[in-house]
Design an enzyme around this catalytic site. Sequence first.
Site, PDB file in Angstrom:
ATOM      1  N   LYS C  71      16.195  -5.486   8.272  1.00  0.00           N
ATOM      2  CA  LYS C  71      15.233  -5.258   9.300  1.00  0.00           C
ATOM      3  C   LYS C  71      14.010  -6.007   9.119  1.00  0.00           C
ATOM      4  O   LYS C  71      13.226  -6.126   9.945  1.00  0.00           O
ATOM      5  CB  LYS C  71      15.123  -3.897   9.073  1.00  0.00           C
ATOM      6  CG  LYS C  71      16.225  -2.895   9.850  1.00  0.00           C
ATOM      7  CD  LYS C  71      15.803  -1.649  10.210  1.00  0.00           C
ATOM      8  CE  LYS C  71      17.062  -0.734  10.324  1.00  0.00           C
ATOM      9  NZ  LYS C  71      16.648   0.717  10.174  1.00  0.00           N
ATOM     10  N   GLU C 188      -4.286   1.898 -10.991  1.00  0.00           N
ATOM     11  CA  GLU C 188      -3.628   3.113 -10.447  1.00  0.00           C
ATOM     12  C   GLU C 188      -3.760   4.177 -11.587  1.00  0.00           C
ATOM     13  O   GLU C 188      -3.338   5.249 -11.571  1.00  0.00           O
ATOM     14  CB  GLU C 188      -2.089   2.999 -10.598  1.00  0.00           C
ATOM     15  CG  GLU C 188      -1.616   1.792  -9.652  1.00  0.00           C
ATOM     16  CD  GLU C 188      -0.249   1.645  -9.667  1.00  0.00           C
ATOM     17  OE1 GLU C 188       0.537   2.651  -8.807  1.00  0.00           O
ATOM     18  OE2 GLU C 188       0.667   0.802  -9.886  1.00  0.00           O
ATOM     19  N   ASP C 223      -0.603   7.501  -8.028  1.00  0.00           N
ATOM     20  CA  ASP C 223      -0.636   7.544  -9.436  1.00  0.00           C
ATOM     21  C   ASP C 223      -2.055   7.898  -9.960  1.00  0.00           C
ATOM     22  O   ASP C 223      -2.308   8.504 -11.257  1.00  0.00           O
ATOM     23  CB  ASP C 223      -0.092   6.108  -9.922  1.00  0.00           C
ATOM     24  CG  ASP C 223       1.124   5.944 -10.071  1.00  0.00           C
ATOM     25  OD1 ASP C 223       1.900   6.567 -10.957  1.00  0.00           O
ATOM     26  OD2 ASP C 223       1.936   5.577  -9.151  1.00  0.00           O
ATOM     27  N   ASP C 337     -27.147 -17.896   8.715  1.00  0.00           N
ATOM     28  CA  ASP C 337     -27.204 -18.816   7.485  1.00  0.00           C
ATOM     29  C   ASP C 337     -25.680 -18.748   6.736  1.00  0.00           C
ATOM     30  O   ASP C 337     -24.738 -18.537   7.424  1.00  0.00           O
ATOM     31  CB  ASP C 337     -28.143 -18.067   6.500  1.00  0.00           C
ATOM     32  CG  ASP C 337     -27.542 -16.696   6.180  1.00  0.00           C
ATOM     33  OD1 ASP C 337     -26.582 -16.022   6.988  1.00  0.00           O
ATOM     34  OD2 ASP C 337     -28.204 -15.823   5.259  1.00  0.00           O
TER      35      ASP C 337
END
Lengths: 356, 356, 356
Positions: C71, C188, C223, C337
């Site tokens: 897919k 994590e 996590d 700038d």
Amino acid sequence: MTLLIRTFWRTRCFSPSVISAVGRGGGSLPLSWVKNRTFATTPISVMTGKKYTPRRAVMYVPGNDVRKIAKIPTLRADCIVLDCEDGVAISKKVDARKNIRQILDNKSIPLEGSTTELTVRVNSVQSGLCQEDLECILPTENLPSGIHLPKVDSVDELKWFLETSGKILKSSGRNQNATKINLIIFIESAQAILNLPKICQFAWDNVDKSYFIPDALVFGSDDYCADIGAIRSKEGHELLYARQYLVMVAKAFKLQAIDIVYIDYKDIDGLRLQSISGFHMGFTGKQIIHPGQVLPCQEAFTPPPEKIEWARELITEFEAHSKGGKGAFSFRGNMIDMPLVLQAKNIVELAQKINK
Amino acid sequence: MTLLIRTFWRTRCFSPSVISAVGRGGGSLPLSWVKNRTFATTPISVMTGKKYTPRRAVMYVPGNDVRKIAKIPTLRADCIVLDCEDGVAISKKVDARKNIRQILDNKSIPLEGSTTELTVRVNSVQSGLCQEDLECILPTENLPSGIHLPKVDSVDELKWFLETSGKILKSSGRNQNATKINLIIFIESAQAILNLPKICQFAWDNVDKSYFIPDALVFGSDDYCADIGAIRSKEGHELLYARQYLVMVAKAFKLQAIDIVYIDYKDIDGLRLQSISGFHMGFTGKQIIHPGQVLPCQEAFTPPPEKIEWARELITEFEAHSKGGKGAFSFRGNMIDMPLVLQAKNIVELAQKINK
Amino acid sequence: MTLLIRTFWRTRCFSPSVISAVGRGGGSLPLSWVKNRTFATTPISVMTGKKYTPRRAVMYVPGNDVRKIAKIPTLRADCIVLDCEDGVAISKKVDARKNIRQILDNKSIPLEGSTTELTVRVNSVQSGLCQEDLECILPTENLPSGIHLPKVDSVDELKWFLETSGKILKSSGRNQNATKINLIIFIESAQAILNLPKICQFAWDNVDKSYFIPDALVFGSDDYCADIGAIRSKEGHELLYARQYLVMVAKAFKLQAIDIVYIDYKDIDGLRLQSISGFHMGFTGKQIIHPGQVLPCQEAFTPPPEKIEWARELITEFEAHSKGGKGAFSFRGNMIDMPLVLQAKNIVELAQKINK
């Protein structure tokens, strides 16, 4: 507030060889790498061989206040702090430390069979009173399980504390290898926040050379606010950074994180909200100042029954799979890995300690 | 919002010997420990012998804008910044710096007897325009009390600034020991936040070797947001970390912390809310861009009358007790210690400066 | 929520000499200063000569899931992550990496002409599975544009990864100077947050010596929460510090910042809110886990049409002014700038990539 309790259902993958590599300090990874790593999710008992001490409700009792001390056995707090510091007037410092020494010597507070831990808070190094506290208290035969060291702003103060208490304990005939007292470090200033990783690293670097093992960080928010000129609101937006940073550093160094005091002791709903907010941030407990705060605080910092059940089942399955030689396994539709097993052990240990 | 104004009622204990140990740099603690400590609550006047300069409302005025400059005496801002940088078009840079030099030479802005401080913001080191600004402005006979250095991203820029300005001031016959200009450092990028403790440390490490004494940090939130790709909301949730971190580092290094600009100058209620939020976080003042912002901003950053009264009484009592040889004492039901005394002195000093 | 979209209208001043000083590494500033500076606003293509890769929607697809892989061409995600790690059961690890290798060898996912990038997430160094992943995948003729390295807690893991992958790529006949793969680093844990600046610095320090160029940080919030013992709420207050800190460090090191997963994939309104919150904080994209999340996520992380138009006009004007020898110029009432020009280039580059 809608909560997504996902903390304990997260998938990590690992192979049995990794566990043994970490466990044995070998494998294909460089030894120094394994040795220097900090496993924040590892229970302290696993890391050091000593028990995990739950401290959901950490309550201060002035060391000279005989009336309040008499009530300790009925309080059911997780951790009682016999105080030499902020709770004791300058003119009562001598009384407080002498009284605490006597309590320890005579084991005069009947806590046998209870889950309450008895600890002592000495005065800060900066105060000039710390040495006298240590000289009075440490030569007891019955050392407290933990010493709270307030207002640690830099490594130098911790160094002074470890050296000074080391000399006193050595003179008292204590063996450094046989005696390890939990050290609870108070972070109460901008300098302390700035130096926090160094302070924690120093505490761990000196575990073998001292009588103390770092066990928890306490966030002293009132002194911190006074130091940075902040003004506390009930919502506590002004402390978001400092609280979340302290939790992160604590966990990176395998330490408990004890949250701020809720000073309006009549407002139990407010206490409950602040306790839950702290629990969600990762704090493991909270300082309290009144007997009425014990129970609401403990409830907020206790894992719910379904999580305890989840942890027990997970460990049973893990042990079965380990015997069968299988490293990772599926449990309730999730892949279970080592951090989750260690977390589950933490939960079960906590539940056992608090009789759940 | 319910507020708990507890900042100034917190108990710490100390003994007179500690004060003298700290004051004299001696006692039983190692000298280096005392010497290297930063006492964030100590007023700058105590630390350095110079006056504390309140900067609740810090207002920019383009150095070339004659019409706006003429209005300065009526603005009653705490700190006027004659600007060479963002407020000045590139084609007007020469005009701006020359005009500022003339203003200083001729003392042509009548501020005698007022509490308004006159300072200058030069262009950033990165801009390539800073040296010309310094060469034009610093040889004046009447140095501004402070120089604002924008866009300090690393120690290298600060080093360049101190060296370059040092050469110019030396050539002008200035004595390094007799001339100390307040340095106000602008933090306006991710790199700057990352390097912030190093930048502050460098500024202090070079106090004796330069003409500048670090005095304040300014959070340039618009450049910071542009740098990290953040988008500002009125509530400012996206800046919570950066603002609170900046306050913490500022206070750890004994510096004032100046909060972000509120750009919608017609929305006074919004300005008030953001000012109060900054005051609660520990900021000591705020950048403003419009005369209508002066008063609401000053109100938000002024201690309330009851706190000023508390501070005055406390100092009176402290002086009485000190003469009697007593170190700590009880005041309005609280134990009073040195940090509180110093805070009280800060408040009184601030109140005196702002005629309260 | 009222927003003040000011990010792109901020004034900085610069002179043409500065640009060339920076560009040539010369001028009056010390070379080391110029060399060591990090320009967070500089597009990576400017810094390194390679293309900026937009990653608004970063979607994981298990490397062994043939059905989901089929897919991919219809998903229109910016970045597809063929996953060896958390999305793959331990018993399917071999299948996943072999399948990914085949996909790369055969270019069997038809993405030509699309803006979707194909990348690979290997297992973490800690898992013990990373080496096998690298040995299987890296010898392909058609390297992925990026490798995601999860659970980087310290410099040591990154070092191990760069060395191990370097050996494999060298054995495969790859030339280090001709091959630079984007490295996407996952943060994590508490340790990772603590070590974050060191990790980023190490990645850049080793750009010349390795086959990888650091390109993005991903915040693995689940996590992280598990590690620090935090509990996630939908509002995410408990992650404010970690998210904002990660963005700051990412931008200081010229890296993209990829935000947390929104796990309730049926709640599109919630996803939209969290995506916008991340965009406002400075995140450049978000991890997603479901095809239905692609479009809302991309919309939240796409600059609005008026900003794209602003950027295109600005660049046109800048080029005209540059030819005329004028450095800074006024545009829509603002001084323009270099940082703004670079930001505008980033926006146009992003817009081109996403066909806006």
